[in-house]
Design a protein around this motif. Structure first.
Motif, mmCIF file in Angstrom:
data_model
loop_
_atom_site.group_PDB
_atom_site.id
_atom_site.type_symbol
_atom_site.label_atom_id
_atom_site.label_comp_id
_atom_site.label_asym_id
_atom_site.label_seq_id
_atom_site.Cartn_x
_atom_site.Cartn_y
_atom_site.Cartn_z
ATOM 1 N N GLN A 65 -55.119 -34.788 -57.407
ATOM 2 C CA GLN A 65 -56.041 -33.700 -57.734
ATOM 3 C C GLN A 65 -55.732 -33.156 -59.135
ATOM 4 O O GLN A 65 -54.579 -33.034 -59.533
ATOM 5 N N CYS A 66 -56.844 -32.836 -59.874
ATOM 6 C CA CYS A 66 -56.702 -32.383 -61.260
ATOM 7 C C CYS A 66 -55.855 -31.115 -61.338
ATOM 8 O O CYS A 66 -55.051 -30.942 -62.273
ATOM 9 N N VAL A 67 -56.032 -30.201 -60.368
ATOM 10 C CA VAL A 67 -55.349 -28.904 -60.438
ATOM 11 C C VAL A 67 -53.843 -29.028 -60.214
ATOM 12 O O VAL A 67 -53.111 -28.056 -60.417
ATOM 13 N N SER A 68 -53.362 -30.223 -59.792
ATOM 14 C CA SER A 68 -51.924 -30.392 -59.637
ATOM 15 C C SER A 68 -51.238 -30.422 -60.993
ATOM 16 O O SER A 68 -50.053 -30.097 -61.107
ATOM 17 N N CYS A 69 -51.980 -30.797 -62.018
ATOM 18 C CA CYS A 69 -51.437 -30.824 -63.383
ATOM 19 C C CYS A 69 -52.117 -29.809 -64.288
ATOM 20 O O CYS A 69 -51.491 -29.241 -65.190
ATOM 21 N N HIS A 70 -53.428 -29.603 -64.094
ATOM 22 C CA HIS A 70 -54.223 -28.759 -64.986
ATOM 23 C C HIS A 70 -54.479 -27.402 -64.368
ATOM 24 O O HIS A 70 -54.707 -27.284 -63.162
ATOM 25 N N GLU A 71 -54.541 -26.409 -65.237
ATOM 26 C CA GLU A 71 -54.856 -25.059 -64.793
ATOM 27 C C GLU A 71 -56.338 -24.974 -64.472
ATOM 28 O O GLU A 71 -57.182 -25.537 -65.173
ATOM 29 N N ASP A 72 -56.680 -24.312 -63.387
ATOM 30 C CA ASP A 72 -58.083 -24.151 -63.004
ATOM 31 C C ASP A 72 -58.722 -23.120 -63.929
ATOM 32 O O ASP A 72 -58.532 -21.911 -63.773
#
Length: 556
Positions: free
Chosen positions: A83-90
């Motif tokens: 999932q993108c939010v595991s690395c990137h801030e929402d």
């Protein structure tokens, strides 16, 4: 990995080497690892990242940390989420869920190309499609997250400031569409004809704000004159002195600025009415188009204000002073009004045959010493030979160079006159070596003065004076003298050819006496012969005996 069943696992995963031994052995450098074998292909911007940019302890899911035996989590490749939010801030702070890939891709985060706005409650149409997302989705507070949910869009005024300041009760959609603020919808039915200024012609195609600047529709607009709106004056006040003070409607209407309605009839109200050929001239020929710099108040006091002097200043002196009117009119420039009577007032009055000569016969290019194509009207040399070639090739130069009482040479007038070229009363043949007497006085010049063989000029000097030089011998040489000449004058006179002056008593052995004295010549000289096809009376020999003429008649 060739064998996923486990046979080749030991190539990378070495066991039974102690609890502190690192389980994974890299046969190739980590940077060359084919990441799709891990079930997550690296593409877009991900393909450019170093392994540690993602495989960091902070990105390991909390629920996975207890399952990893390696004490140094920064060296572990386990526990990562896709999932993108595991690395990137929402960036959206949970407003749009956790599936970033539904709007974004790994190549360009800000484009959000996967997001389909048409599936929202506010599909984008017209110019809204071109608006950047952040223009509408702004933070509620400075520095806060962009707002994507619960946006107000029921009315245009939710985003746009009312430029009409509440002047109209209708909604914006009544007059405008998203296709363009200045474009009116087909349903727009504002009837301007009910106002004090109905829109006609080109005015009907204008946008409202072209006149109602700034969208202020309550501000009264002057419209009595075109200049109330159309400023500045494109003609720079050139028509201000006219009765209507330069009102545009004198020349134009709302159907179109061009062409001008100011025609020949309207031109009669100006200081220069158009007449004759001027009425057919295009406006642009006099009023040279130059945009706002076009001059309409042109000079017209003299023809040369517009027209080039076709005569190269030949009439600059008085009384003409380069004015065209004494000879031309606007009806037809090429046909001059300069008459024969007016020509008498010039230095060369037209007389005799010159009166009937067309102007262009004398006034044509190449005369009067001019080398250009301009017609000559000033002739320093007004002698006959200035226009006429000398047909006598200088044979009478001495006579032509004699002077008149006014000091000018006689020229051709020493013999001829303008009445007729064949009128040579000026020539006195009695003063020549061959005075004309008798029948010679009625003979035309050309009968004696003829063109010599192989030449083109007529001979005047050296013309033979003997009769036989001009007259054909009708006697076929019967009276040729011992010197080889036929002396016509011995028998004939200039007064007339017949009767002959031949003295029969003195010049023949047969004197005419008695009854013979009154006998006609042809009674005795009756012998006729054809010589070269012509009948010739033969005088020699003529019998002198009586019976030759009278026969043997005894009664005679």
């Amino acid at each position: 990995m060739q064998n996923t069943a486990g046979k080749d696992c030991v190539r990378c995963h070495l066991e039974h080497n102690g609890t502190d031994f690192h389980l994974i052995h890299w046969e190739i450098p980590p940077k060359q690892f084919d990441h799709k074998l891990a079930g997550y292909p690296l593409d877009g911007k991900h393909a450019q990242l170093a392994c540690q940019a993602c495989h960091a302890a902070k990105n390991i899911a909390p629920g996975e940390r207890s399952l990893i035996q390696d004490k140094d989590l920064s060296k572990s490749y386990m526990g990562m989420s896709q999932q993108c939010v595991s690395c990137h801030e929402d960036y959206h702070k949970g407003q749009l869920g956790r599936d970033c890939a539904s709007c974004h891709n790994t190549s360009e985060w800000k484009a959000a190309k996967q997001f389909d706005h048409s599936k929202t409650r506010y599909p984008l149409t017209g110019l809204h499609i071109q608006v950047a997302c952040e223009k509408c989705h702004k933070p509620d507070v400075p520095g806060g997250p962009a707002r994507f949910k619960d946006m107000k869009f029921a009315a245009c005024a939710a985003c746009h400031v009312d430029p009409h300041h509440g002047e109209f009760k209708e909604t914006c959609e009544h007059c405008h569409t998203t296709a363009g603020w200045k474009k009116l919808p087909p349903s727009f039915v504002f009837d301007h004809s009910k106002t004090k200024y109905p829109l006609l012609g080109k005015h009907a195609t204008l946008s409202c704000i072209a006149c109602h600047v700034g969208g202020d529709f309550k501000k009264p607009l002057p419209f009595e004159q075109c200049a109330d709106c159309h400023k500045p004056d494109p003609h720079s006040g050139q028509f201000a002195e006219r009765p209507k003070k330069g009102e545009c409607a004198e020349c134009h209407n709302v159907e179109g600025w061009k062409p001008s309605l100011f025609g020949v009839q309207e031109h009669t109200t100006s200081k220069y009415p158009l007449e004759g050929m001027h009425a057919k001239v295009e406006c642009a020929k006099c009023h040279i188009p130059a945009g706002k710099e076009t001059i309409y108040k042109v000079k017209f006091a003299a023809c040369l204000d517009c027209h080039k002097d076709a005569h190269d200043n030949q009439f600059a002196a008085k009384p003409y002073e380069n004015r065209c009117e004494p000879c031309h009119t606007v009806t037809d420039f090429h046909r001059s009004t300069f008459s024969i009577a007016e020509h008498r007032e010039t230095k060369y009055p037209l007389t005799g045959g010159h009166v009937a000569v067309a102007c262009t016969e004398c006034h044509k290019a190449g005369l009067a010493g001019r080398q250009d194509k301009i017609l000559p009207f000033r002739f320093p040399d007004r002698s006959c030979t200035a226009c006429h070639s000398d047909p006598h090739h200088g044979e009478f130069r001495s006579r032509m160079e004699r002077r008149k009482p006014d000091g000018t040479m006689f020229g051709c007038e020493a013999c001829h006159s303008t009445r007729s070229w064949t009128d040579v009363n000026g020539f006195d043949h009695a003063k020549t070596a061959f005075p004309l007497r008798g029948a010679h006085r009625t003979v035309t010049c050309g009968a004696c003065h003829k063109t010599l063989p192989a030449e083109t000029k007529i001979q005047f000097k050296g013309t033979p004076q003997a009769c036989e030089a001009c007259h054909k011998d009708p006697h076929a040489g019967q009276f040729v003298s011992r010197a080889g000449k036929t002396e016509c004058a011995s028998c004939h006179a200039e007064q007339r050819w017949k009767p002959s002056t031949f003295d029969h008593d003195k010049r023949t052995p047969f004197p005419l006496q008695g009854g013979h004295a009154g006998v006609a010549c042809d009674k005795c000289h009756a012998q006729v012969k054809l010589i070269n096809g012509d009948p010739v009376i033969f005088y020699k020999p003529t019998p002198v005996k009586c019976d030759a003429c009278h026969g043997n008649d005894k009664q005679n």
